[in-house]
Design a protein around this motif. Sequence first.
Motif, PDB file in Angstrom:
ATOM      1  N   GLY A 113       0.784  -1.292  -0.143  1.00 55.73           N
ATOM      2  CA  GLY A 113      -0.011  -0.371  -0.153  1.00 55.73           C
ATOM      3  C   GLY A 113       0.572   1.526   0.044  1.00 55.73           C
ATOM      4  O   GLY A 113       1.065   2.987   0.163  1.00 55.73           O
ATOM      5  N   THR A 114       1.774   1.395  -0.443  1.00 57.90           N
ATOM      6  CA  THR A 114       2.853   2.579  -0.510  1.00 57.90           C
ATOM      7  C   THR A 114       3.620   2.524  -1.418  1.00 57.90           C
ATOM      8  O   THR A 114       3.458   1.942  -2.318  1.00 57.90           O
ATOM      9  CB  THR A 114       4.054   2.280   1.031  1.00 57.90           C
ATOM     10  N   ARG A 115       3.870   3.352  -1.880  1.00 57.82           N
ATOM     11  CA  ARG A 115       4.667   4.093  -3.288  1.00 57.82           C
ATOM     12  C   ARG A 115       5.900   4.876  -2.673  1.00 57.82           C
ATOM     13  O   ARG A 115       5.913   5.564  -1.873  1.00 57.82           O
ATOM     14  CB  ARG A 115       4.124   5.104  -3.825  1.00 57.82           C
ATOM     15  N   LEU A 116       6.970   4.833  -3.832  1.00 62.35           N
ATOM     16  CA  LEU A 116       8.245   5.649  -3.478  1.00 62.35           C
ATOM     17  C   LEU A 116       8.416   6.755  -3.863  1.00 62.35           C
ATOM     18  O   LEU A 116       7.701   6.555  -5.926  1.00 62.35           O
ATOM     19  CB  LEU A 116       9.562   4.558  -3.632  1.00 62.35           C
ATOM     20  N   LEU A 117       8.283   7.616  -3.673  1.00 60.35           N
ATOM     21  CA  LEU A 117       8.810   8.866  -5.032  1.00 60.35           C
ATOM     22  C   LEU A 117       9.841   9.478  -4.613  1.00 60.35           C
ATOM     23  O   LEU A 117      10.630   9.841  -3.552  1.00 60.35           O
ATOM     24  CB  LEU A 117       8.130   9.254  -4.127  1.00 60.35           C
ATOM     25  N   ARG A 118      10.245   9.273  -5.620  1.00 59.74           N
ATOM     26  CA  ARG A 118      12.001  10.197  -5.474  1.00 59.74           C
ATOM     27  C   ARG A 118      11.674  11.749  -6.203  1.00 59.74           C
ATOM     28  O   ARG A 118      12.030  11.622  -7.414  1.00 59.74           O
ATOM     29  CB  ARG A 118      13.024   9.501  -6.390  1.00 59.74           C
ATOM     30  N   VAL A 119      12.459  12.334  -5.317  1.00 57.47           N
ATOM     31  CA  VAL A 119      12.250  13.489  -5.662  1.00 57.47           C
ATOM     32  C   VAL A 119      13.846  14.692  -6.497  1.00 57.47           C
ATOM     33  O   VAL A 119      14.325  14.010  -5.045  1.00 57.47           O
ATOM     34  CB  VAL A 119      11.261  14.794  -4.211  1.00 57.47           C
ATOM     35  N   ARG A 120      14.030  15.107  -7.059  1.00 62.79           N
ATOM     36  CA  ARG A 120      14.921  15.851  -7.490  1.00 62.79           C
ATOM     37  C   ARG A 120      15.045  16.669  -7.974  1.00 62.79           C
ATOM     38  O   ARG A 120      14.039  17.908  -8.182  1.00 62.79           O
ATOM     39  CB  ARG A 120      15.304  15.614  -8.893  1.00 62.79           C
ATOM     40  N   MET A 121      15.600  17.890  -6.776  1.00 64.20           N
ATOM     41  CA  MET A 121      15.060  19.656  -6.431  1.00 64.20           C
ATOM     42  C   MET A 121      16.642  20.005  -7.405  1.00 64.20           C
ATOM     43  O   MET A 121      17.528  19.613  -6.876  1.00 64.20           O
ATOM     44  CB  MET A 121      15.148  19.502  -4.864  1.00 64.20           C
ATOM     45  N   ALA A 122      16.303  21.839  -7.886  1.00 65.56           N
ATOM     46  CA  ALA A 122      16.985  22.108  -8.430  1.00 65.56           C
ATOM     47  C   ALA A 122      17.445  23.579  -7.293  1.00 65.56           C
ATOM     48  O   ALA A 122      16.427  24.047  -7.217  1.00 65.56           O
ATOM     49  CB  ALA A 122      17.363  22.251  -9.559  1.00 65.56           C
ATOM     50  N   LEU A 123      18.493  24.141  -7.306  1.00 66.63           N
ATOM     51  CA  LEU A 123      18.181  25.087  -6.399  1.00 66.63           C
ATOM     52  C   LEU A 123      20.086  25.718  -7.256  1.00 66.63           C
ATOM     53  O   LEU A 123      20.987  25.334  -7.837  1.00 66.63           O
ATOM     54  CB  LEU A 123      18.584  24.962  -4.983  1.00 66.63           C
ATOM     55  N   ARG A 124      19.659  27.171  -7.119  1.00 60.41           N
ATOM     56  CA  ARG A 124      21.273  28.079  -7.276  1.00 60.41           C
ATOM     57  C   ARG A 124      21.108  28.679  -6.345  1.00 60.41           C
ATOM     58  O   ARG A 124      20.436  29.526  -5.568  1.00 60.41           O
ATOM     59  CB  ARG A 124      20.873  28.661  -8.618  1.00 60.41           C
ATOM     60  N   ALA A 125      22.092  28.923  -5.919  1.00 59.90           N
ATOM     61  CA  ALA A 125      22.726  29.283  -4.463  1.00 59.90           C
ATOM     62  C   ALA A 125      23.098  31.018  -4.597  1.00 59.90           C
ATOM     63  O   ALA A 125      24.026  31.125  -5.754  1.00 59.90           O
ATOM     64  CB  ALA A 125      24.042  29.195  -3.268  1.00 59.90           C
ATOM     65  N   GLY A 126      23.125  32.182  -4.333  1.00 65.07           N
ATOM     66  CA  GLY A 126      22.767  33.351  -4.365  1.00 65.07           C
ATOM     67  C   GLY A 126      24.592  33.535  -4.344  1.00 65.07           C
ATOM     68  O   GLY A 126      25.131  34.520  -5.357  1.00 65.07           O
ATOM     69  N   ASP A 127      25.159  33.338  -3.051  1.00 63.78           N
ATOM     70  CA  ASP A 127      25.840  33.873  -2.644  1.00 63.78           C
ATOM     71  C   ASP A 127      26.501  33.154  -1.074  1.00 63.78           C
ATOM     72  O   ASP A 127      25.855  32.180  -0.833  1.00 63.78           O
ATOM     73  CB  ASP A 127      26.039  35.544  -2.022  1.00 63.78           C
ATOM     74  N   ILE A 128      27.769  33.243  -0.869  1.00 68.45           N
ATOM     75  CA  ILE A 128      28.250  32.119   0.236  1.00 68.45           C
ATOM     76  C   ILE A 128      26.736  32.214   1.935  1.00 68.45           C
ATOM     77  O   ILE A 128      27.289  31.138   2.165  1.00 68.45           O
ATOM     78  CB  ILE A 128      29.842  32.990   0.642  1.00 68.45           C
ATOM     79  N   GLU A 129      26.730  33.488   2.018  1.00 67.45           N
ATOM     80  CA  GLU A 129      25.885  33.041   2.861  1.00 67.45           C
ATOM     81  C   GLU A 129      24.781  32.461   2.567  1.00 67.45           C
ATOM     82  O   GLU A 129      24.351  31.322   3.325  1.00 67.45           O
ATOM     83  CB  GLU A 129      25.471  34.524   3.876  1.00 67.45           C
ATOM     84  N   SER A 130      23.626  31.768   1.208  1.00 65.58           N
ATOM     85  CA  SER A 130      22.791  31.581   1.163  1.00 65.58           C
ATOM     86  C   SER A 130      23.742  29.893   1.188  1.00 65.58           C
ATOM     87  O   SER A 130      22.417  28.884   1.287  1.00 65.58           O
ATOM     88  CB  SER A 130      22.761  31.404   0.065  1.00 65.58           C
ATOM     89  N   ILE A 131      24.707  29.561   0.959  1.00 66.88           N
ATOM     90  CA  ILE A 131      25.296  28.230   0.841  1.00 66.88           C
ATOM     91  C   ILE A 131      25.490  27.649   1.980  1.00 66.88           C
ATOM     92  O   ILE A 131      24.765  27.225   2.622  1.00 66.88           O
ATOM     93  CB  ILE A 131      27.025  28.093   0.185  1.00 66.88           C
ATOM     94  N   GLN A 132      25.713  28.827   3.018  1.00 72.40           N
ATOM     95  CA  GLN A 132      25.951  28.039   4.187  1.00 72.40           C
ATOM     96  C   GLN A 132      24.484  27.730   5.330  1.00 72.40           C
ATOM     97  O   GLN A 132      24.404  26.289   6.287  1.00 72.40           O
ATOM     98  CB  GLN A 132      26.147  29.460   5.372  1.00 72.40           C
ATOM     99  N   LYS A 133      23.760  28.845   5.038  1.00 70.29           N
ATOM    100  CA  LYS A 133      22.172  28.460   5.260  1.00 70.29           C
ATOM    101  C   LYS A 133      21.371  26.919   4.918  1.00 70.29           C
ATOM    102  O   LYS A 133      20.689  26.328   5.652  1.00 70.29           O
ATOM    103  CB  LYS A 133      21.153  29.117   4.758  1.00 70.29           C
ATOM    104  N   LEU A 134      22.181  26.970   3.907  1.00 65.92           N
ATOM    105  CA  LEU A 134      21.537  24.982   3.202  1.00 65.92           C
ATOM    106  C   LEU A 134      22.458  24.287   4.242  1.00 65.92           C
ATOM    107  O   LEU A 134      22.140  22.895   4.184  1.00 65.92           O
ATOM    108  CB  LEU A 134      22.490  24.258   2.142  1.00 65.92           C
ATOM    109  N   ASP A 135      23.216  24.035   5.294  1.00 66.52           N
ATOM    110  CA  ASP A 135      23.607  22.764   6.384  1.00 66.52           C
ATOM    111  C   ASP A 135      22.426  22.864   6.742  1.00 66.52           C
ATOM    112  O   ASP A 135      22.897  21.549   7.432  1.00 66.52           O
ATOM    113  CB  ASP A 135      24.918  24.062   7.217  1.00 66.52           C
ATOM    114  N   ARG A 136      21.785  23.275   7.203  1.00 68.69           N
ATOM    115  CA  ARG A 136      20.808  22.992   7.832  1.00 68.69           C
ATOM    116  C   ARG A 136      18.958  23.215   7.456  1.00 68.69           C
ATOM    117  O   ARG A 136      18.752  24.206   7.391  1.00 68.69           O
ATOM    118  CB  ARG A 136      20.234  24.059   9.484  1.00 68.69           C
ATOM    119  N   CYS A 137      19.050  22.191   6.268  1.00 65.48           N
ATOM    120  CA  CYS A 137      17.569  22.513   5.384  1.00 65.48           C
ATOM    121  C   CYS A 137      17.245  21.157   5.401  1.00 65.48           C
ATOM    122  O   CYS A 137      18.190  20.577   5.959  1.00 65.48           O
ATOM    123  CB  CYS A 137      18.655  22.555   4.406  1.00 65.48           C
ATOM    124  N   GLN A 138      15.797  20.952   4.922  1.00 65.63           N
ATOM    125  CA  GLN A 138      15.258  19.875   4.787  1.00 65.63           C
ATOM    126  C   GLN A 138      13.850  20.210   3.977  1.00 65.63           C
ATOM    127  O   GLN A 138      13.317  20.743   4.644  1.00 65.63           O
ATOM    128  CB  GLN A 138      14.083  19.743   6.722  1.00 65.63           C
TER     129      GLN A 138
END
Lengths: 185, 193
Positions: free
Chosen positions: A84-109
């Motif tokens: 009764g379950t399905r597996l969903l494989r999700v591919r996300m695309a992101l483009r970070a604007g600067d170093i600060e936005s890359i640091q924000k990705l460390d705590r991302c869900q």
Amino acid sequence: MNAGRVYWRSLAALIVVVPLALWTASGEDYLAYQRHRAVPETVVAPGASAEFGGSRWQIDRIETFDAPPATPGSVIAPASLPAGTRLLRVRMALRAGDIESIQKLDRCQLELVDRRGRRWTAAALSPARRDVATRCNGSHGKTPQIAQEFRFEQDFLLPADAAGDVDAVIRLAAENPRLLRLQWR
Amino acid sequence: MSTPRRFRWSALLASAATLALLLAMRESMPNYNARMAPIVERGAPGEYVHGRRFAARVTAVETARMLRFAHSGTPDSVEQRDSSGVWLIVQASAMAVQEPTLIGSAAILTRDGRRYEQSGRLYNAPATLAARELQAGVASAGVLIFELPVDALAGAWLALAANRIDPLDSELQIDLALAAPPLPREFYDLVRP
């Protein structure tokens, strides 16, 4: 003044006094509860992208499987999915604007949510994948770079009734309580 | 003269009734423990019992004098644990209701009011059901392992909650149907159950 008139005036006064008393006693708590419950989310139409935490986000692809897909480079045969379950494989695309936005990705869900408000986090179903990044901040040497498109994939196990009706949600600790909701369909 | 006399009696009766009602309300008012207690949902084995955060179902109950388990991540290192009492192995499945959650508290409630938490003696054993993140609508099966005296088995119930320190939430209490406890087998194998 006759008793009847006093009775009706008192009754009318109660209609004003009772809500006033309730508001005086609990109004602030109620407002605090409402503020706490409110989720400031940015909803993005299917196929569109949006800026969040300094990066531009988009759903790149979502695939649905009713059996575990083979993992490139792995010799371990994947176990079957629960009934009764399905597996969903999700591919996300992101483009970070600067170093600060890359640091924000460390705590991302990345999460999936359906219209009934149910929420799913990624499941560790298949053997660790090395062919693709599996976290927002990268894995196996594949990491986001400033102004370059970065893709990562995660697998989710969902009940079959929810598999076609989900949106992707991005949470960044640096942006709490705000979140980004990318509609799939 | 008779009218005022009846009036006094009726007023006295009304006052007495009001006082009795107030006393009854005061006596029946739940104390602090009752107000803070979990909201209990009871059920029988084999059926899903639903709480606010997750639903759970007991599928089988076994007892054993000894447990055998492999270390998590190193399947070749097998260990055994005996017990001065008995090992109680509850096979169960659970699923989250709305969002990912854990079974934060699993305990056995005995007929005489004792409470036994999950055993902490199985170091490095593979994760039990209580350590898995439950996902909404996706059943996850596993075991819960307890160690308790043999005389505590009869009439025992399983109590599951999402959080041990947040009592104002659902607690699922599931009858383990152990009116006549099964004779413990010599050992239960968690490596190849």
